[in-house]
Write an enzyme that holds these catalytic residues in place. Sequence first.
Site, PDB file in Angstrom:
ATOM      1  CB  ALA A  10      -0.914  -0.018   1.219  1.00  0.00           C
ATOM      2  CB  SER A  12       4.122   5.799  -4.155  1.00  0.00           C
ATOM      3  OG  SER A  12       4.871   6.249  -3.066  1.00  0.00           O
ATOM      4  CG  LEU A  13       4.034   3.059  -8.515  1.00  0.00           C
ATOM      5  CD1 LEU A  13       4.602   2.196  -9.617  1.00  0.00           C
ATOM      6  CD2 LEU A  13       3.373   4.274  -9.117  1.00  0.00           C
ATOM      7  CB  ALA A 131       2.403   8.304  -6.839  1.00  0.00           C
ATOM      8  CE  LYS A 184      11.289   3.822 -15.357  1.00  0.00           C
ATOM      9  NZ  LYS A 184      10.194   3.389 -14.510  1.00  0.00           N
TER      10      LYS A 184
HETATM   11  P1  NAP Z   1       6.676   2.417  -1.674  1.00  0.00           P
HETATM   12  O1  NAP Z   1       5.911   3.697  -1.644  1.00  0.00           O
HETATM   13  O2  NAP Z   1       7.839   2.252  -0.755  1.00  0.00           O
HETATM   14  O3  NAP Z   1       5.634   1.238  -1.399  1.00  0.00           O
HETATM   15  C1  NAP Z   1       6.005  -0.094  -1.224  1.00  0.00           C
HETATM   16  C2  NAP Z   1       4.968  -0.735  -0.328  1.00  0.00           C
HETATM   17  O4  NAP Z   1       5.210  -2.138  -0.256  1.00  0.00           O
HETATM   18  C3  NAP Z   1       4.991  -0.206   1.117  1.00  0.00           C
HETATM   19  O5  NAP Z   1       3.689   0.224   1.452  1.00  0.00           O
HETATM   20  C4  NAP Z   1       5.381  -1.435   1.932  1.00  0.00           C
HETATM   21  O6  NAP Z   1       4.750  -1.532   3.175  1.00  0.00           O
HETATM   22  C5  NAP Z   1       4.844  -2.540   1.050  1.00  0.00           C
HETATM   23  N1  NAP Z   1       5.410  -3.850   1.365  1.00  0.00           N
HETATM   24  C6  NAP Z   1       6.702  -4.244   1.411  1.00  0.00           C
HETATM   25  N2  NAP Z   1       6.789  -5.533   1.774  1.00  0.00           N
HETATM   26  C7  NAP Z   1       5.526  -5.975   1.957  1.00  0.00           C
HETATM   27  C8  NAP Z   1       4.943  -7.208   2.357  1.00  0.00           C
HETATM   28  N3  NAP Z   1       5.714  -8.279   2.614  1.00  0.00           N
HETATM   29  N4  NAP Z   1       3.609  -7.304   2.450  1.00  0.00           N
HETATM   30  C9  NAP Z   1       2.808  -6.237   2.208  1.00  0.00           C
HETATM   31  N5  NAP Z   1       3.286  -5.016   1.825  1.00  0.00           N
HETATM   32  C10 NAP Z   1       4.634  -4.896   1.713  1.00  0.00           C
HETATM   33  O7  NAP Z   1       7.196   2.093  -3.144  1.00  0.00           O
HETATM   34  P2  NAP Z   1       6.709   2.705  -4.543  1.00  0.00           P
HETATM   35  O8  NAP Z   1       7.281   4.068  -4.692  1.00  0.00           O
HETATM   36  O9  NAP Z   1       5.249   2.519  -4.708  1.00  0.00           O
HETATM   37  O10 NAP Z   1       7.506   1.760  -5.543  1.00  0.00           O
HETATM   38  C11 NAP Z   1       7.099   0.456  -5.891  1.00  0.00           C
HETATM   39  C12 NAP Z   1       7.874   0.063  -7.156  1.00  0.00           C
HETATM   40  O11 NAP Z   1       7.423   0.883  -8.225  1.00  0.00           O
HETATM   41  C13 NAP Z   1       9.381   0.307  -7.041  1.00  0.00           C
HETATM   42  O12 NAP Z   1      10.098  -0.690  -7.691  1.00  0.00           O
HETATM   43  C14 NAP Z   1       9.569   1.647  -7.718  1.00  0.00           C
HETATM   44  O13 NAP Z   1      10.878   1.829  -8.258  1.00  0.00           O
HETATM   45  C15 NAP Z   1       8.529   1.549  -8.822  1.00  0.00           C
HETATM   46  N6  NAP Z   1       8.086   2.856  -9.331  1.00  0.00           N
HETATM   47  C16 NAP Z   1       7.647   3.817  -8.468  1.00  0.00           C
HETATM   48  C17 NAP Z   1       7.211   5.047  -8.965  1.00  0.00           C
HETATM   49  C18 NAP Z   1       6.714   6.150  -8.046  1.00  0.00           C
HETATM   50  O14 NAP Z   1       6.444   7.250  -8.536  1.00  0.00           O
HETATM   51  N7  NAP Z   1       6.567   5.931  -6.757  1.00  0.00           N
HETATM   52  C19 NAP Z   1       7.225   5.275 -10.353  1.00  0.00           C
HETATM   53  C20 NAP Z   1       7.649   4.264 -11.213  1.00  0.00           C
HETATM   54  C21 NAP Z   1       8.087   3.053 -10.690  1.00  0.00           C
HETATM   55  P3  NAP Z   1       5.001  -0.532   4.434  1.00  0.00           P
HETATM   56  O15 NAP Z   1       4.141   0.656   4.135  1.00  0.00           O
HETATM   57  O16 NAP Z   1       4.505  -1.343   5.563  1.00  0.00           O
HETATM   58  O17 NAP Z   1       6.468  -0.245   4.442  1.00  0.00           O
END
Ligand code: NAP
Length: 305
Positions: A10, A12-13, A131, A184
């Site tokens: 839960a 950003s993405l 995000a 990328k």
């Molecule tokens: P993020 O905000 O750190 O979110 C990751 C989530 O995964 C956190 O909520 C974390 O929980 C959860 N998580 C980790 N282990 C888990 C488990 N065992 N069970 C349940 N939930 C678990 O990451 P993000 O920015 O969305 O990025 C996700 C991927 O998308 C990455 O590879 C990133 O490089 C890629 N991406 C992101 C963006 C962007 O704009 N954000 C854009 C393009 C690509 P907790 O909240 O409990 O820590």
Amino acid sequence: MSTTWHVLGAGSLGTLWATRLARASLPVRLIVRDAERLLSYQAAGGLTLVEQGEANTYDVPGETPDADEPIRRLLVACKAYDAENAVAGVAHRLAPDAELILLQNGLGSQEAVANRVPQARCICASSTEGAFRDGDWRVVFAGHGYTWLGDAGHPVPPFWLDDLEAANIPHEWSADILTRLWRKLALNCAINPLTVLHDCRNGGLQQHHCEVATLCSELAELLERCGQPAAADNLQPEVERVIHATAANYSSMYQDVANQRRTEISYLLGHACKVAERHRLNLPHLKQLQQRLIAHLQRLGLPSD
Ligand code: NAP
């Protein structure tokens, strides 16, 4: 009745996808780490998405990995270094025809997940949407973009792309998703580590033109060697274009380091170096960049894997 979208992670993405799917009245369930996180989520009353300054909360039902309901469609929205473990935690719930959508940046985590659940279809995604979290269970939609989806082993698009259409998630089915992911990754390797080491915005790399050019030439050699010539095509001009177009931005790796968060280095520069080694390709500048970055992260007390 539509198939339920289970969203694992839960952050950003995960929130960006879950809220838009829920807004389109599609069935969504959010899988959070454990019972403690579930209590916190339930107390918050749902997921909040902030768009153009306006916040809306969506009451997406939450659950822990050990809930009972079988999973047929799983959106894996964890960081690359968490994806395999997180999927392992719900593997026992996957239906025989389960499909996984892997949103992770870089390469390496997708293969690890696919090996962990060989019976499931794994679809990789590459997204330019942006995000960030500005609170627990609250995400700001910062940059509109596009998500390419594809399955290197099976070119037929899944029927549920209609759900993305209904949810207004801009997307395209891609027959060459691996090429997109490699391209990328190469752009990331040429830009992000240097912004950390030179402590600058993307535009600051205009002062380090030669260093960038040398890296691009080694990265192009790597892409050619591992059967991705299209990803190598005109790499350097594109890197320069990105540096110019995003001059005022801080790279995602820069932001991770500045916020003392773990980076995804092993799935970006680390993956490139590992594949080069596997092909017995000598890429001294890329290797040195990796060593400098690891030493830098260690000096800051951050994980270097
Ligand atoms: P993020 O905000 O750190 O979110 C990751 C989530 O995964 C956190 O909520 C974390 O929980 C959860 N998580 C980790 N282990 C888990 C488990 N065992 N069970 C349940 N939930 C678990 O990451 P993000 O920015 O969305 O990025 C996700 C991927 O998308 C990455 O590879 C990133 O490089 C890629 N991406 C992101 C963006 C962007 O704009 N954000 C854009 C393009 C690509 P907790 O909240 O409990 O820590």
